[in-house]
Write a protein that holds these residues in place. Structure first.
Motif, mmCIF file in Angstrom:
data_model
loop_
_atom_site.group_PDB
_atom_site.id
_atom_site.type_symbol
_atom_site.label_atom_id
_atom_site.label_comp_id
_atom_site.label_asym_id
_atom_site.label_seq_id
_atom_site.Cartn_x
_atom_site.Cartn_y
_atom_site.Cartn_z
ATOM 1 N N ALA A 1 10.592 15.037 9.647
ATOM 2 C CA ALA A 1 8.780 15.313 10.036
ATOM 3 C C ALA A 1 7.902 15.545 8.579
ATOM 4 C CB ALA A 1 9.704 16.358 11.426
ATOM 5 N N LEU A 2 6.645 15.565 9.668
ATOM 6 C CA LEU A 2 5.596 15.972 8.862
ATOM 7 C C LEU A 2 4.746 17.557 9.187
ATOM 8 C CD1 LEU A 2 3.615 12.348 7.982
ATOM 9 C CD2 LEU A 2 5.239 13.649 6.425
ATOM 10 N N VAL A 3 5.014 17.238 8.065
ATOM 11 C CA VAL A 3 4.121 19.381 8.854
ATOM 12 C C VAL A 3 2.514 18.868 8.439
ATOM 13 C CG1 VAL A 3 3.212 21.517 8.142
ATOM 14 C CG2 VAL A 3 5.434 20.808 7.145
ATOM 15 N N LYS A 4 2.347 19.133 10.222
ATOM 16 C CA LYS A 4 0.694 18.738 9.815
ATOM 17 C C LYS A 4 -0.222 17.523 9.060
ATOM 18 C CE LYS A 4 0.107 23.376 11.885
ATOM 19 N NZ LYS A 4 -0.304 24.832 12.140
ATOM 20 N N PRO A 5 -0.442 16.417 9.370
ATOM 21 C CA PRO A 5 -0.405 15.576 8.929
ATOM 22 C C PRO A 5 -2.079 15.308 9.283
ATOM 23 C CG PRO A 5 0.789 14.889 10.241
ATOM 24 C CD PRO A 5 1.228 15.785 10.758
ATOM 25 N N ARG A 6 -2.386 15.119 7.745
ATOM 26 C CA ARG A 6 -4.148 14.894 7.822
ATOM 27 C C ARG A 6 -4.204 13.250 7.410
ATOM 28 N NH1 ARG A 6 -8.955 18.484 7.131
ATOM 29 N NH2 ARG A 6 -10.119 16.724 8.180
ATOM 30 N N TRP A 7 -4.786 12.307 8.781
ATOM 31 C CA TRP A 7 -4.287 10.850 8.371
ATOM 32 C C TRP A 7 -6.265 9.826 7.789
ATOM 33 C CZ3 TRP A 7 0.137 8.382 8.776
ATOM 34 C CH2 TRP A 7 1.380 9.805 9.309
ATOM 35 N N LYS A 8 -5.744 9.114 6.869
ATOM 36 C CA LYS A 8 -6.852 8.791 6.567
ATOM 37 C C LYS A 8 -6.750 6.808 5.906
ATOM 38 C CE LYS A 8 -10.717 9.175 2.695
ATOM 39 N NZ LYS A 8 -10.641 10.307 1.843
ATOM 40 N N ILE A 9 -7.449 6.065 6.672
ATOM 41 C CA ILE A 9 -7.706 4.450 6.653
ATOM 42 C C ILE A 9 -8.112 4.422 5.116
ATOM 43 C CG2 ILE A 9 -8.117 2.726 6.713
ATOM 44 C CD1 ILE A 9 -7.313 3.891 10.052
ATOM 45 N N ILE A 10 -7.777 4.597 4.398
ATOM 46 C CA ILE A 10 -8.316 3.673 2.587
ATOM 47 C C ILE A 10 -8.121 2.179 2.400
ATOM 48 C CG2 ILE A 10 -7.663 4.623 0.110
ATOM 49 C CD1 ILE A 10 -6.013 7.044 0.643
ATOM 50 N N PRO A 11 -9.062 1.761 1.724
ATOM 51 C CA PRO A 11 -8.992 0.446 1.931
ATOM 52 C C PRO A 11 -7.911 0.727 0.065
ATOM 53 C CG PRO A 11 -11.277 1.315 2.172
ATOM 54 C CD PRO A 11 -10.484 2.285 1.633
ATOM 55 N N VAL A 12 -7.796 -1.060 0.446
ATOM 56 C CA VAL A 12 -7.196 -1.101 -0.657
ATOM 57 C C VAL A 12 -7.425 -1.736 -1.899
ATOM 58 C CG1 VAL A 12 -4.925 -3.147 -1.517
ATOM 59 C CG2 VAL A 12 -5.014 -1.721 0.528
ATOM 60 N N SER A 13 -7.208 -0.922 -3.636
ATOM 61 C CA SER A 13 -8.592 -1.904 -4.404
ATOM 62 C C SER A 13 -7.714 -2.963 -4.954
ATOM 63 C CB SER A 13 -8.109 -0.540 -5.127
ATOM 64 O OG SER A 13 -6.954 -0.336 -5.919
ATOM 65 N N ARG A 14 -8.792 -3.507 -6.044
ATOM 66 C CA ARG A 14 -8.325 -4.826 -6.431
ATOM 67 C C ARG A 14 -6.949 -4.102 -7.506
ATOM 68 N NH1 ARG A 14 -12.427 -8.262 -9.645
ATOM 69 N NH2 ARG A 14 -13.347 -8.432 -7.106
ATOM 70 N N ASP A 15 -6.785 -3.710 -8.117
ATOM 71 C CA ASP A 15 -5.792 -2.741 -9.289
ATOM 72 C C ASP A 15 -4.587 -2.772 -8.447
ATOM 73 O OD1 ASP A 15 -7.868 -3.021 -11.522
ATOM 74 O OD2 ASP A 15 -8.002 -0.073 -10.806
ATOM 75 N N GLU A 16 -4.698 -2.387 -7.399
ATOM 76 C CA GLU A 16 -3.712 -2.251 -6.270
ATOM 77 C C GLU A 16 -3.303 -3.673 -6.356
ATOM 78 O OE1 GLU A 16 -3.440 1.931 -3.806
ATOM 79 O OE2 GLU A 16 -5.122 0.368 -3.564
ATOM 80 N N ILE A 17 -3.940 -4.788 -5.991
ATOM 81 C CA ILE A 17 -3.643 -5.542 -5.748
ATOM 82 C C ILE A 17 -2.941 -6.591 -7.415
ATOM 83 C CG2 ILE A 17 -4.764 -7.976 -5.093
ATOM 84 C CD1 ILE A 17 -4.568 -6.596 -2.942
ATOM 85 N N LYS A 18 -3.352 -6.430 -7.934
ATOM 86 C CA LYS A 18 -2.801 -6.690 -9.401
ATOM 87 C C LYS A 18 -1.388 -5.865 -9.390
ATOM 88 C CE LYS A 18 -6.816 -7.750 -11.494
ATOM 89 N NZ LYS A 18 -7.913 -7.507 -12.925
ATOM 90 N N ALA A 19 -1.289 -5.237 -9.302
ATOM 91 C CA ALA A 19 0.466 -3.986 -9.234
ATOM 92 C C ALA A 19 0.790 -4.713 -8.030
ATOM 93 C CB ALA A 19 -0.158 -2.663 -8.975
#
Length: 76
Positions: free
Chosen positions: A50-68
């Motif tokens: 179980a997570l402790v008071k999580p804060r959620w966020k939507i983050i775009p995928v970067s080009r570097d993550e695609i390459k990885a």
């Protein structure tokens, strides 16, 4: 800016780093994940605790993550 997808990430109370929880192709899908799939109490992706008071966020995928190879991993 070209969209490569979106990550739904959380940060627990007291932590500084966001952890990826879910991976989607569109922002609409990411918003739906936040509304529909992440239920209370939310659990961590890697071990199910179980997570402790999580804060959620939507983050775009970067080009570097695609390459990885981010899309080679399981999306959830």
């Amino acid at each position: 800016m070209k969209s490569y997808g979106y990550k739904v990430c959380y940060r627990e109370k007291g932590k500084t780093r966001y952890v990826r929880h879910f991976l989607t192709y569109t922002r609409k899908q990411a918003e739906d994940v936040l509304i529909c799939y992440i239920r209370y109490p939310p659990t961590a992706r890697e071990n199910g605790r179980a997570l402790v008071k999580p804060r959620w966020k939507i983050i775009p995928v970067s080009r570097d993550e695609i390459k990885a190879g981010i899309w080679d991993e399981p999306p959830f």
